[in-house]
Design a protein around this motif. Structure first.
Motif, PDB file in Angstrom:
ATOM      1  N   VAL A 197       0.851  -1.197   0.000  1.00 30.58           N
ATOM      2  CA  VAL A 197       0.000   0.000   0.000  1.00 30.58           C
ATOM      3  C   VAL A 197       0.885   1.244   0.000  1.00 30.58           C
ATOM      4  CG1 VAL A 197      -1.614   1.379   1.400  1.00 30.58           C
ATOM      5  CG2 VAL A 197      -2.026  -1.058   1.055  1.00 30.58           C
ATOM      6  N   VAL A 198       1.923   1.239   0.825  1.00 32.88           N
ATOM      7  CA  VAL A 198       2.838   2.380   0.887  1.00 32.88           C
ATOM      8  C   VAL A 198       3.524   2.571  -0.460  1.00 32.88           C
ATOM      9  CG1 VAL A 198       4.931   3.298   1.946  1.00 32.88           C
ATOM     10  CG2 VAL A 198       3.216   2.174   3.372  1.00 32.88           C
ATOM     11  N   GLU A 199       4.024   1.485  -1.044  1.00 34.10           N
ATOM     12  CA  GLU A 199       4.719   1.584  -2.332  1.00 34.10           C
ATOM     13  C   GLU A 199       3.793   2.092  -3.431  1.00 34.10           C
ATOM     14  OE1 GLU A 199       6.400  -2.334  -2.684  1.00 34.10           O
ATOM     15  OE2 GLU A 199       8.067  -1.834  -1.357  1.00 34.10           O
ATOM     16  N   GLU A 200       2.534   1.677  -3.388  1.00 36.35           N
ATOM     17  CA  GLU A 200       1.546   2.155  -4.368  1.00 36.35           C
ATOM     18  C   GLU A 200       1.329   3.659  -4.223  1.00 36.35           C
ATOM     19  OE1 GLU A 200      -3.223   1.739  -5.000  1.00 36.35           O
ATOM     20  OE2 GLU A 200      -2.129  -0.104  -4.553  1.00 36.35           O
ATOM     21  N   GLU A 201       1.227   4.137  -2.980  1.00 37.81           N
ATOM     22  CA  GLU A 201       1.024   5.570  -2.750  1.00 37.81           C
ATOM     23  C   GLU A 201       2.259   6.374  -3.161  1.00 37.81           C
ATOM     24  OE1 GLU A 201      -1.942   6.783  -2.135  1.00 37.81           O
ATOM     25  OE2 GLU A 201      -2.703   4.750  -1.986  1.00 37.81           O
ATOM     26  N   LYS A 236      -3.109  12.876   4.695  1.00 39.74           N
ATOM     27  CA  LYS A 236      -2.828  12.717   6.113  1.00 39.74           C
ATOM     28  C   LYS A 236      -2.492  11.265   6.435  1.00 39.74           C
ATOM     29  CE  LYS A 236      -5.717  16.373   8.019  1.00 39.74           C
ATOM     30  NZ  LYS A 236      -6.808  16.672   8.940  1.00 39.74           N
ATOM     31  N   ILE A 237      -1.588  11.132   7.390  1.00 40.46           N
ATOM     32  CA  ILE A 237      -1.238   9.830   7.930  1.00 40.46           C
ATOM     33  C   ILE A 237      -1.496   9.921   9.425  1.00 40.46           C
ATOM     34  CG2 ILE A 237       0.601   8.148   8.304  1.00 40.46           C
ATOM     35  CD1 ILE A 237       2.019   9.395   5.856  1.00 40.46           C
ATOM     36  N   PHE A 238      -2.308   9.008   9.940  1.00 41.20           N
ATOM     37  CA  PHE A 238      -2.540   8.922  11.376  1.00 41.20           C
ATOM     38  C   PHE A 238      -1.716   7.764  11.896  1.00 41.20           C
ATOM     39  CE2 PHE A 238      -6.207  11.220   9.842  1.00 41.20           C
ATOM     40  CZ  PHE A 238      -6.356  12.223  10.795  1.00 41.20           C
ATOM     41  N   PHE A 239      -1.062   7.977  13.050  1.00 39.87           N
ATOM     42  CA  PHE A 239      -0.164   6.953  13.584  1.00 39.87           C
ATOM     43  C   PHE A 239      -0.037   7.117  15.095  1.00 39.87           C
ATOM     44  CE2 PHE A 239       2.207  10.744  12.592  1.00 39.87           C
ATOM     45  CZ  PHE A 239       3.145  10.882  13.606  1.00 39.87           C
ATOM     46  N   PHE A 240       0.536   6.095  15.745  1.00 40.67           N
ATOM     47  CA  PHE A 240       0.849   6.186  17.163  1.00 40.67           C
ATOM     48  C   PHE A 240       2.244   6.782  17.285  1.00 40.67           C
ATOM     49  CE2 PHE A 240      -2.268   2.645  17.426  1.00 40.67           C
ATOM     50  CZ  PHE A 240      -3.146   3.220  18.338  1.00 40.67           C
ATOM     51  N   ASP A 241       2.362   7.854  18.071  1.00 41.69           N
ATOM     52  CA  ASP A 241       3.661   8.508  18.242  1.00 41.69           C
ATOM     53  C   ASP A 241       4.487   7.811  19.327  1.00 41.69           C
ATOM     54  OD1 ASP A 241       2.675   9.419  20.722  1.00 41.69           O
ATOM     55  OD2 ASP A 241       2.465  11.489  20.056  1.00 41.69           O
ATOM     56  N   ALA A 242       5.620   8.420  19.703  1.00 43.04           N
ATOM     57  CA  ALA A 242       6.537   7.836  20.685  1.00 43.04           C
ATOM     58  C   ALA A 242       5.890   7.666  22.057  1.00 43.04           C
ATOM     59  CB  ALA A 242       7.789   8.696  20.800  1.00 43.04           C
ATOM     60  N   ASN A 243       4.843   8.439  22.329  1.00 42.52           N
ATOM     61  CA  ASN A 243       4.127   8.333  23.602  1.00 42.52           C
ATOM     62  C   ASN A 243       2.888   7.454  23.494  1.00 42.52           C
ATOM     63  OD1 ASN A 243       5.921  10.117  24.968  1.00 42.52           O
ATOM     64  ND2 ASN A 243       4.920  11.808  23.895  1.00 42.52           N
ATOM     65  N   ALA A 265       0.349  13.359  10.482  1.00 44.97           N
ATOM     66  CA  ALA A 265       1.340  14.053   9.665  1.00 44.97           C
ATOM     67  C   ALA A 265       0.707  14.276   8.303  1.00 44.97           C
ATOM     68  CB  ALA A 265       2.611  13.234   9.543  1.00 44.97           C
ATOM     69  N   LYS A 266       1.110  15.352   7.632  1.00 42.39           N
ATOM     70  CA  LYS A 266       0.597  15.654   6.296  1.00 42.39           C
ATOM     71  C   LYS A 266       1.753  15.688   5.325  1.00 42.39           C
ATOM     72  CE  LYS A 266      -3.138  18.549   8.036  1.00 42.39           C
ATOM     73  NZ  LYS A 266      -3.675  19.905   8.117  1.00 42.39           N
ATOM     74  N   GLY A 267       1.481  15.277   4.104  1.00 43.33           N
ATOM     75  CA  GLY A 267       2.497  15.314   3.061  1.00 43.33           C
ATOM     76  C   GLY A 267       2.383  14.122   2.140  1.00 43.33           C
ATOM     77  N   SER A 268       3.486  13.813   1.471  1.00 46.58           N
ATOM     78  CA  SER A 268       3.518  12.623   0.619  1.00 46.58           C
ATOM     79  C   SER A 268       4.717  11.781   1.028  1.00 46.58           C
ATOM     80  CB  SER A 268       3.610  13.012  -0.861  1.00 46.58           C
ATOM     81  OG  SER A 268       4.815  13.692  -1.123  1.00 46.58           O
ATOM     82  N   VAL A 269       4.576  10.475   0.846  1.00 48.50           N
ATOM     83  CA  VAL A 269       5.649   9.547   1.185  1.00 48.50           C
ATOM     84  C   VAL A 269       6.627   9.519   0.014  1.00 48.50           C
ATOM     85  CG1 VAL A 269       6.223   7.171   1.795  1.00 48.50           C
ATOM     86  CG2 VAL A 269       4.072   8.169   2.588  1.00 48.50           C
ATOM     87  N   THR A 270       7.898   9.752   0.317  1.00 48.29           N
ATOM     88  CA  THR A 270       8.909   9.751  -0.740  1.00 48.29           C
ATOM     89  C   THR A 270       9.633   8.420  -0.851  1.00 48.29           C
ATOM     90  OG1 THR A 270      10.578  10.675   0.756  1.00 48.29           O
ATOM     91  CG2 THR A 270       9.294  12.231  -0.575  1.00 48.29           C
ATOM     92  N   ARG A 271       9.748   7.707   0.294  1.00 51.14           N
ATOM     93  CA  ARG A 271      10.442   6.421   0.251  1.00 51.14           C
ATOM     94  C   ARG A 271      10.194   5.621   1.526  1.00 51.14           C
ATOM     95  NH1 ARG A 271      14.228  10.136   1.811  1.00 51.14           N
ATOM     96  NH2 ARG A 271      15.616   9.560   3.519  1.00 51.14           N
ATOM     97  N   ILE A 272      10.557   4.347   1.452  1.00 52.48           N
ATOM     98  CA  ILE A 272      10.563   3.465   2.610  1.00 52.48           C
ATOM     99  C   ILE A 272      12.026   3.248   2.967  1.00 52.48           C
ATOM    100  CG2 ILE A 272      10.050   1.148   3.458  1.00 52.48           C
ATOM    101  CD1 ILE A 272       7.708   1.048   1.493  1.00 52.48           C
ATOM    102  N   GLU A 273      12.335   3.363   4.251  1.00 54.11           N
ATOM    103  CA  GLU A 273      13.715   3.228   4.684  1.00 54.11           C
ATOM    104  C   GLU A 273      13.807   2.236   5.844  1.00 54.11           C
ATOM    105  OE1 GLU A 273      16.780   6.222   6.843  1.00 54.11           O
ATOM    106  OE2 GLU A 273      15.863   6.953   4.987  1.00 54.11           O
ATOM    107  N   GLU A 274      14.701   1.262   5.720  1.00 52.58           N
ATOM    108  CA  GLU A 274      14.933   0.304   6.793  1.00 52.58           C
ATOM    109  C   GLU A 274      16.130   0.754   7.607  1.00 52.58           C
ATOM    110  OE1 GLU A 274      14.621  -3.901   6.021  1.00 52.58           O
ATOM    111  OE2 GLU A 274      13.603  -3.485   4.127  1.00 52.58           O
ATOM    112  N   LYS A 275      15.947   0.807   8.933  1.00 54.12           N
ATOM    113  CA  LYS A 275      17.028   1.191   9.831  1.00 54.12           C
ATOM    114  C   LYS A 275      17.307   0.012  10.756  1.00 54.12           C
ATOM    115  CE  LYS A 275      15.876   6.081   9.895  1.00 54.12           C
ATOM    116  NZ  LYS A 275      15.696   7.246  10.761  1.00 54.12           N
ATOM    117  N   GLY A 307      10.320  15.539   5.580  1.00 53.83           N
ATOM    118  CA  GLY A 307      11.448  15.047   6.358  1.00 53.83           C
ATOM    119  C   GLY A 307      11.028  14.187   7.537  1.00 53.83           C
ATOM    120  N   SER A 308       9.752  14.162   7.861  1.00 57.41           N
ATOM    121  CA  SER A 308       9.265  13.333   8.961  1.00 57.41           C
ATOM    122  C   SER A 308       9.422  11.862   8.627  1.00 57.41           C
ATOM    123  CB  SER A 308       7.783  13.626   9.236  1.00 57.41           C
ATOM    124  OG  SER A 308       7.605  14.934   9.676  1.00 57.41           O
TER     125      SER A 308
END
Length: 107
Positions: free
Chosen positions: A19-23, A31-38, A44-54, A66-67
């Motif tokens: 789904v992410v790769e399609e977008e 908008k992306i809704f997610f659970f934050d660090a707390n 967050a608003k914007g567009s996804v530029t890439r998937i990154e594995e850390k 940049g988020s």
């Protein structure tokens, strides 16, 4: 802003990554809704530029702002269900599981 560094990364089924790769390929914005660090619902608003594995942190989506959002903590991505949706739904419906102080026989 990398989120949920204190929680262990949970691998997600391949369909969420698809789904992410399609977008990304459609260059969708929204908008992306997610659970934050707390462990609170954030957006967050914007567009996804890439998937990154850390290593030792997990897989993140990187936005044009940049988020960075860990993929296993995404509730919805541009209105589509994310890997953390079931966790959010269970939390939202938690009160529906109780009897509101009544005994089962009284209902």
């Amino acid at each position: 802003m990398a989120d949920n560094k204190n929680e262990s990364y949970l691998p997600v089924p391949w369909e969420y990554r698809e789904v992410v790769e399609e977008e990304i390929s459609k260059r969708s914005r929204g908008k992306i809704f997610f659970f934050d660090a707390n462990n609170q619902v954030a957006e967050a608003k914007g567009s996804v530029t890439r998937i990154e594995e850390k290593k030792s942190e997990g897989v993140f989506v990187v936005l044009d702002t940049g988020s960075e959002i860990r993929i296993d903590r995404i509730i919805t991505l541009f209105g589509k269900i994310g890997a953390a949706y079931n966790e959010y739904d269970a939390y939202a419906n938690a009160c529906l599981d109780c009897l509101g102080g009544y005994e089962k026989e009284d209902l």
